[in-house]
Design a protein around this motif. Structure first.
Motif, PDB file in Angstrom:
ATOM      1  N   ASP A  14       0.828  -1.207   0.000  1.00  9.13           N
ATOM      2  CA  ASP A  14       0.000   0.000   0.000  1.00  9.13           C
ATOM      3  C   ASP A  14       0.867   1.265   0.000  1.00  9.13           C
ATOM      4  O   ASP A  14       0.492   2.290  -0.570  1.00  9.13           O
ATOM      5  CB  ASP A  14      -1.014   0.014   1.159  1.00  9.13           C
ATOM      6  CG  ASP A  14      -0.421  -0.350   2.505  1.00  9.13           C
ATOM      7  OD1 ASP A  14       0.807  -0.569   2.580  1.00  9.13           O
ATOM      8  OD2 ASP A  14      -1.190  -0.419   3.497  1.00  9.13           O
ATOM      9  N   GLU A  15       2.074   1.171   0.570  1.00  5.08           N
ATOM     10  CA  GLU A  15       2.960   2.338   0.594  1.00  5.08           C
ATOM     11  C   GLU A  15       3.592   2.586  -0.779  1.00  5.08           C
ATOM     12  O   GLU A  15       3.705   3.731  -1.233  1.00  5.08           O
ATOM     13  CB  GLU A  15       4.061   2.134   1.642  1.00  5.08           C
ATOM     14  CG  GLU A  15       3.489   2.032   3.042  1.00  5.08           C
ATOM     15  CD  GLU A  15       4.542   1.793   4.103  1.00  5.08           C
ATOM     16  OE1 GLU A  15       4.490   2.474   5.141  1.00  5.08           O
ATOM     17  OE2 GLU A  15       5.405   0.917   3.899  1.00  5.08           O
ATOM     18  N   ARG A  16       3.985   1.483  -1.433  1.00  4.26           N
ATOM     19  CA  ARG A  16       4.543   1.645  -2.778  1.00  4.26           C
ATOM     20  C   ARG A  16       3.499   2.224  -3.713  1.00  4.26           C
ATOM     21  O   ARG A  16       3.777   3.081  -4.536  1.00  4.26           O
ATOM     22  CB  ARG A  16       5.009   0.290  -3.323  1.00  4.26           C
ATOM     23  CG  ARG A  16       6.263  -0.229  -2.640  1.00  4.26           C
ATOM     24  CD  ARG A  16       6.853  -1.358  -3.473  1.00  4.26           C
ATOM     25  NE  ARG A  16       7.766  -2.195  -2.708  1.00  4.26           N
ATOM     26  CZ  ARG A  16       8.984  -1.825  -2.348  1.00  4.26           C
ATOM     27  NH1 ARG A  16       9.439  -0.634  -2.672  1.00  4.26           N
ATOM     28  NH2 ARG A  16       9.756  -2.637  -1.660  1.00  4.26           N
ATOM     29  N   ALA A  17       2.257   1.721  -3.572  1.00  8.71           N
ATOM     30  CA  ALA A  17       1.189   2.192  -4.448  1.00  8.71           C
ATOM     31  C   ALA A  17       0.883   3.669  -4.196  1.00  8.71           C
ATOM     32  O   ALA A  17       0.690   4.442  -5.132  1.00  8.71           O
ATOM     33  CB  ALA A  17      -0.062   1.350  -4.238  1.00  8.71           C
ATOM     34  N   ARG A  18       0.862   4.060  -2.929  1.00  8.00           N
ATOM     35  CA  ARG A  18       0.484   5.440  -2.614  1.00  8.00           C
ATOM     36  C   ARG A  18       1.679   6.381  -2.527  1.00  8.00           C
ATOM     37  O   ARG A  18       1.537   7.569  -2.284  1.00  8.00           O
ATOM     38  CB  ARG A  18      -0.310   5.489  -1.311  1.00  8.00           C
ATOM     39  CG  ARG A  18      -1.685   4.845  -1.423  1.00  8.00           C
ATOM     40  CD  ARG A  18      -2.361   4.747  -0.073  1.00  8.00           C
ATOM     41  NE  ARG A  18      -3.402   3.728  -0.059  1.00  8.00           N
ATOM     42  CZ  ARG A  18      -4.702   3.993  -0.153  1.00  8.00           C
ATOM     43  NH1 ARG A  18      -5.109   5.221  -0.251  1.00  8.00           N
ATOM     44  NH2 ARG A  18      -5.570   2.999  -0.127  1.00  8.00           N
ATOM     45  N   LYS A  19       2.876   5.827  -2.633  1.00  9.32           N
ATOM     46  CA  LYS A  19       4.124   6.603  -2.576  1.00  9.32           C
ATOM     47  C   LYS A  19       4.235   7.441  -1.311  1.00  9.32           C
ATOM     48  O   LYS A  19       4.681   8.592  -1.321  1.00  9.32           O
ATOM     49  CB  LYS A  19       4.273   7.502  -3.812  1.00  9.32           C
ATOM     50  CG  LYS A  19       4.334   6.703  -5.107  1.00  9.32           C
ATOM     51  CD  LYS A  19       4.964   7.508  -6.196  1.00  9.32           C
ATOM     52  CE  LYS A  19       5.223   6.746  -7.483  1.00  9.32           C
ATOM     53  NZ  LYS A  19       4.438   5.557  -7.750  1.00  9.32           N
ATOM     54  N   THR A  20       3.814   6.855  -0.222  1.00  5.07           N
ATOM     55  CA  THR A  20       3.960   7.550   1.057  1.00  5.07           C
ATOM     56  C   THR A  20       3.939   6.534   2.197  1.00  5.07           C
ATOM     57  O   THR A  20       3.452   5.417   2.026  1.00  5.07           O
ATOM     58  CB  THR A  20       2.858   8.616   1.246  1.00  5.07           C
ATOM     59  OG1 THR A  20       3.240   9.476   2.311  1.00  5.07           O
ATOM     60  CG2 THR A  20       1.510   7.984   1.571  1.00  5.07           C
ATOM     61  N   THR A  21       4.465   6.936   3.331  1.00  7.20           N
ATOM     62  CA  THR A  21       4.531   6.044   4.481  1.00  7.20           C
ATOM     63  C   THR A  21       3.155   5.907   5.131  1.00  7.20           C
ATOM     64  O   THR A  21       2.460   6.901   5.330  1.00  7.20           O
ATOM     65  CB  THR A  21       5.533   6.608   5.510  1.00  7.20           C
ATOM     66  OG1 THR A  21       6.724   6.954   4.823  1.00  7.20           O
ATOM     67  CG2 THR A  21       5.833   5.612   6.608  1.00  7.20           C
TER      68      THR A  21
END
Ligand code: GDP
Ligand code: MG
Length: 677
Positions: free
Chosen positions: A54-61
């Motif tokens: 989910d972090e890779r997809a949303r580009k955020t922690t």
């Protein structure tokens, strides 16, 4: 048993506004250490730290994470945390697991709403704090302005300890003001100025130092070293460092500073128990104790419980005792970290963070301790939900699966609340924002295979009365055999708001036998579950039962219950019934520039502004009371007004009358629905 030098342990969490550069800093730190063989990047999904799907997809922690850096004999536990308000629970949990906070501030954007929020949290928790001004390689970055803003916002205890050489694209190195002489001639003047600022604030941390400073004496390097470390531990100094994660400038100096000046667990005061009567020193010779600050499901290992060892030594050769649940837990695999990888270990010491696999009955905040030397630490206080939605299954028959999945998910996230509202009969989830709920429903879909639709929750309206009225019911039925008979007279009147219900027995001369009076009350209580205006729960009513009659053969409890219920309904119809709605206390922290728009929006939502206070430079805290019905959508609107920079919280306050126009609609909808059925 291996001896451990606890004075070499450091632990801190990276906190701050989203996109301030926390994760990029972690990426650079572990690239420089060799734990990561390439420099990860948040933006192209290759970050070392933002590794969940989910972090890779949303580009955020989204998730906080524990990593460990081994540097010059030091063990440095580093936690990366998300910056979005929606995931503030992760920040609170992370800070409960570490000793210090490193607040990351973007040198272009400056102080932002979440910067202030984490600074306030660290101050409340009295945690030693460090600040990094980063992105100094970027165009329009401004060290001086950012430092000035920091000192204005958070006080002159915030002191520069290193300063940039070069600006923007030519930012190449940093110089420490703690060095006796300036190591780079090109910044000699700024070095002098900032060293003076530093020394002045440093001198103020201790009376003796102040004297010395005023007399114009120089501090010895021993005084400086010991004094700075102590002042940081006591939060009398908040060192401000600078650098660029992208260009790897100032990062080595940051880590050197951490090794040299960040307090080790040993330097902290003892941890107090929840009841304040007991304590444990953060050293290995004390009895073992630890607290859980995080639980995650690891795709490979299964459930992992993160503990901060607060005192003593954790060994893996026997069960450990969970003081909070009063149960023993079998310890199979205990992990420490190498970079972000888990590494199995057999003992852990005061000050360390470990993860234990597959504990059965352990929750966030629980304390572990020696079974014969128990202590229980205070609960970690997580933020309350601000956004609520009603959850409806997309496919029939999945209610059970959804409820179980959400309850399981909530065990790993104390800011996610799952509750069935008994008045509206809806399953409600509460979280810290739309994004938070979105992420959790993703988990529900992927892990539990259940899909849901969300709606704005129904409001649990209530009903009450304005006037006095009487109600009478003679309940009589004769259909062969034993009949039914009950005759009831009552008066009803309003009570003060929030007083609930009162039943007064004023029967004299046995007009209704004592044995039947509780049945009348039962009838009334039953009728109060569904009021006459819109079928809502009735509150704040006094009922006086003053007269009636009975029949020696045909009267029964059931008959009196029915009569009580009907008499109450009749009285209520005549007593000017009206609708109440729940009100919430609302707090919004916004930048000055949005004040007008936000207060305007609160007014549109039928809210009352109760007060406006300063919440730091350029920030205002708006306090208001508003109807819950209007507040469900408010966080989303607030986000669109302020670009996500505002912080919002609400908590239930009280019930108030629903305005006539709104009440009419609710009542009409209810009556239509009743007729259809
Ligand atoms: N120029 C520059 N960009 C940076 C630096 N640090 C982070 N960024 C960028 O800032 C954005 C947000 O960074 P990230 O590390 O995800 O911030 P976080 O939300 O605080 O973890 C990304 O596009 C990074 O590439 C830096 O030192 N210099
Ligand atoms: Mg991040």
């Amino acid at each position: 048993m291996k001896e451990k030098d606890v004075s070499k342990i450091r632990s801190f969490a990276l906190v701050g506004h989203s996109h301030s550069g926390k994760t990029s800093l972690v990426d650079q730190i572990f690239f420089m250490s060799g734990d990561s063989d390439r420099l990860g990047k948040v933006d192209d999904g290759t970050s070392y730290s933002d590794y969940f799907d989910d972090e890779r997809a949303r580009k955020t922690t989204i998730h906080s994470k524990v990593m460990k850096l081994d540097k010059d004999g030091h063990e440095i536990f580093i936690m990366d945390t998300p910056g979005y308000n929606d995931f503030f629970g992760e920040v609170v949990g992370a800070l409960a697991g570490v000793d210090c906070g490193l607040v990351v501030i973007d040198a272009v954007a400056g102080i932002q709403v979440r910067t202030t929020k984490v600074m306030r949290h660290l101050a409340d928790k009295e945690q030693p704090t460090f600040i990094l001004i980063t992105k100094l390689d970027k165009e329009h970055s401004d060290f001086e302005k950012t430092l000035g803003a920091i000192r204005e916002a958070f006080g002159t205890s915030c002191v520069p300890v290193n300063i940039p050489v070069g600006k923007d694209a030519s930012f190449k190195s940093v110089v420490s003001v703690l060095e006796e002489s300036c190591s780079n001639a090109s910044v000699k003047d700024t070095y002098d100025m900032y060293r003076e600022i530093f020394m002045e604030s440093f001198a103020e941390t201790d009376d003796e130092l102040t004297m010395k400073y005023l007399e114009g004496e120089k501090f010895t390097s021993e005084e400086l070293h010991a004094g700075v470390k102590k002042a940081i531990q006591q939060r009398k100094l908040i060192p401000v460092l600078c650098g660029s994660a992208e260009k790897a400038v100032g990062i080595k100096e940051l880590l050197d500073f951490v090794c040299e000046y960040m307090p080790s667990p040993k330097l902290f005061s003892p941890f107090k128990s929840a009841d304040g009567k007991d304590e444990r020193k953060p050293i290995i010779t004390e009895p073992f104790s630890a607290q859980v600050f995080k639980i995650v499901s690891d795709p490979y290992i299964g459930q992992l419980t993160y503990l901060r060892v607060k005192s003593g030594i954790l060994t893996t050769d026997h069960d450990i005792y969970n003081v909070s649940t009063r149960s023993k837990e079998r310890v199979n695999n205990v992990y420490s970290f190498k970079g972000k990888e888990q590494k199995q270990i057999h003992e852990a010491f005061a000050g360390e963070i470990v993860a234990i696999a597959k504990l059965k009955n352990t929750h966030i905040s629980n304390t572990f301790a020696d079974a014969d030397k128990v202590i229980e630490y205070p609960e970690i206080v997580f933020p309350n939900p601000t956004t609520y939605m009603a959850v409806h299954p997309k496919n029939e028959g999945e209610e059970e699966k959804i409820a179980t999945g959400l309850h399981q998910t909530a065990l790993e996230d104390p800011t996610l609340k799952v509750d069935r509202n008994v008045e509206t009969k809806e399953l409600i989830i509460g979280g810290l924002g739309d994004l938070h709920l979105d992420v959790k429903l993703d988990v529900l879909r992927k892990k539990y295979g259940a899909e849901v639709n969300l709606t704005v929750p129904k409001v649990a309206y209530r009903e009450t009365i304005k006037g006095l009225a009487e109600g009478h019911c003679k309940h009589k039925k004769q259909s062969g055999g034993r009949g039914q008979f009950a005759d009831v007279y009552m008066k009803i009147e309003p009570l003060e708001r929030g007083q609930g219900f009162e039943f007064v027995d004023e029967i004299v001369g046995g007009a209704i036998p004592k044995g039947f009076i509780p049945a009348v009350e039962k009838g009334v209580v039953g009728a109060m579950e569904e009021g006459v205006v819109a079928g809502c729960k009735v509150q704040d009513v006094r009922v006086r039962l003053y007269f009636g009659s009975y029949h020696t053969v045909d009267s029964s409890e059931l008959a009196f219950k029915i009569a009580g219920s009907k008499a109450f309904k009749e009285a209520m119809e005549k007593a000017q019934p009206y609708l109440l709605e729940p009100y919430v206390n609302v707090e919004v922290v916004v930048n000055d520039e949005y004040m007008g728009q936000v207060t305007g929006e609160v007014n549109v939502k039928r809210g009352r502004i109760m007060g406006i206070e300063s919440a730091g430079p350029g920030l205002q805290c708006i306090k208001a009371q508003a109807p819950l019905a209007e507040m469900y959508r408010f966080p989303t609107e607030l986000r669109s007004i302020t670009g996500g920079s505002a912080a919002f919280s609400m908590e239930y306050s009280h019930y108030e009358e629903v305005p006539a126009m709104v009440a009419k609609k609710i009542s009409e909808a209810y009556k239509r629905h009743e007729e259809e059925e």
